[in-house]
Motif scaffolding. Structure first.
Motif, PDB file in Angstrom:
ATOM      1  N   SER A  75       0.986  -1.088  -0.231  1.00 49.10           N
ATOM      2  CA  SER A  75      -0.105  -0.023   0.060  1.00 49.10           C
ATOM      3  C   SER A  75       0.932   1.324  -0.069  1.00 49.10           C
ATOM      4  O   SER A  75       2.209   1.198   0.192  1.00 49.10           O
ATOM      5  CB  SER A  75      -1.053   0.151   1.157  1.00 49.10           C
ATOM      6  OG  SER A  75      -0.109   0.115   2.349  1.00 49.10           O
ATOM      7  N   THR A  76       0.157   2.259  -0.360  1.00 50.89           N
ATOM      8  CA  THR A  76       0.839   3.549  -0.613  1.00 50.89           C
ATOM      9  C   THR A  76       1.850   4.215   0.912  1.00 50.89           C
ATOM     10  O   THR A  76       2.717   4.933   0.597  1.00 50.89           O
ATOM     11  CB  THR A  76      -0.095   4.822  -0.767  1.00 50.89           C
ATOM     12  OG1 THR A  76      -1.098   4.807   0.104  1.00 50.89           O
ATOM     13  CG2 THR A  76      -0.709   4.370  -2.164  1.00 50.89           C
ATOM     14  N   ASN A  77       1.246   3.567   2.028  1.00 49.04           N
ATOM     15  CA  ASN A  77       2.092   3.937   3.278  1.00 49.04           C
ATOM     16  C   ASN A  77       3.668   3.246   3.376  1.00 49.04           C
ATOM     17  O   ASN A  77       4.049   3.325   4.510  1.00 49.04           O
ATOM     18  CB  ASN A  77       1.284   3.986   4.495  1.00 49.04           C
ATOM     19  CG  ASN A  77       0.875   2.539   4.844  1.00 49.04           C
ATOM     20  OD1 ASN A  77       1.243   1.770   4.317  1.00 49.04           O
ATOM     21  ND2 ASN A  77       0.214   2.664   6.316  1.00 49.04           N
ATOM     22  N   GLY A  78       3.781   2.207   2.394  1.00 52.42           N
ATOM     23  CA  GLY A  78       4.899   1.568   2.610  1.00 52.42           C
ATOM     24  C   GLY A  78       4.775   0.213   3.543  1.00 52.42           C
ATOM     25  O   GLY A  78       5.683  -0.490   3.983  1.00 52.42           O
ATOM     26  N   THR A  79       3.498  -0.457   3.582  1.00 50.96           N
ATOM     27  CA  THR A  79       3.081  -1.458   4.175  1.00 50.96           C
ATOM     28  C   THR A  79       3.084  -2.577   3.294  1.00 50.96           C
ATOM     29  O   THR A  79       2.421  -2.311   2.352  1.00 50.96           O
ATOM     30  CB  THR A  79       1.900  -1.578   5.143  1.00 50.96           C
ATOM     31  OG1 THR A  79       2.009  -0.203   5.791  1.00 50.96           O
ATOM     32  CG2 THR A  79       1.522  -2.591   5.806  1.00 50.96           C
TER      33      THR A  79
END
Length: 170
Positions: A75-79
């Motif tokens: 995902s976009t938050n680096g997860t």
């Protein structure tokens, strides 16, 4: 397996769909939604068998390995999140270094996860347990990645219009 489709969405979920195989859909489902879809010119039923949670921001990359029963999503938050597909179960969360977005994902037959970020052109390898194994800065932005059948080599192609072969352990 030819009849499983996984989608990732803006709602931070992944959905596992079965296309045209009623017995598989029944075996996988916990809750389901039916939709009809025109697939390859013919009508086929598509059934959502699982909604997978674990992300907090939109899902932008996915890799499904049906042999290992694993879905890897980014995902976009680096997860990076791992799920078991057949039961729809959450396995673990991995943080991409510096919280960069994992733009491309692969998982080898031994469970090693290879992730590439367009944010900083890095490629990182993680164990199935989430341990960070290696990191490398790439010369190009990869648009497609795959892992050899034996899990030893990654094949990638990018914006420089050439194929790159490297060890899956960077």
């Amino acid at each position: 397996d030819g009849c499983t489709l996984v989608t990732g969405g803006q709602d931070a979920t992944c959905r596992v769909w079965v296309i045209g195989d009623e017995s598989m859909a029944s075996a996988l489902e916990t809750e389901s939604a039916y939709i009809s879809a025109d697939i390859s010119g013919g009508s086929s039923e598509m059934r959502c068998c699982h909604v997978l949670w674990g992300h907090e921001t939109p899902v932008i990359s996915l890799y499904l390995n049906t042999d290992l029963d694993l879905l890897v999503s980014g995902s976009t938050n680096g997860t990076i999140v791992l799920h078991r597909v057949r039961k729809g179960r959450y396995v673990r969360r991995i943080s991409y270094p510096k919280h960069k977005t994992p733009s491309m994902l692969c998982i080898s037959v031994s469970g090693d996860i290879v992730a590439h970020s367009w944010d900083d052109r890095t490629i990182n390898t993680f164990s199935l347990n989430g341990f960070h194994l290696a990191s490398e800065v790439c010369s190009q932005y990869y648009m497609a990645m795959g892992i050899s059948h034996d899990g030893e080599m990654v094949v990638a192609g990018g914006d420089e219009v050439r194929l790159i072969f490297f060890s899956s352990f960077c």
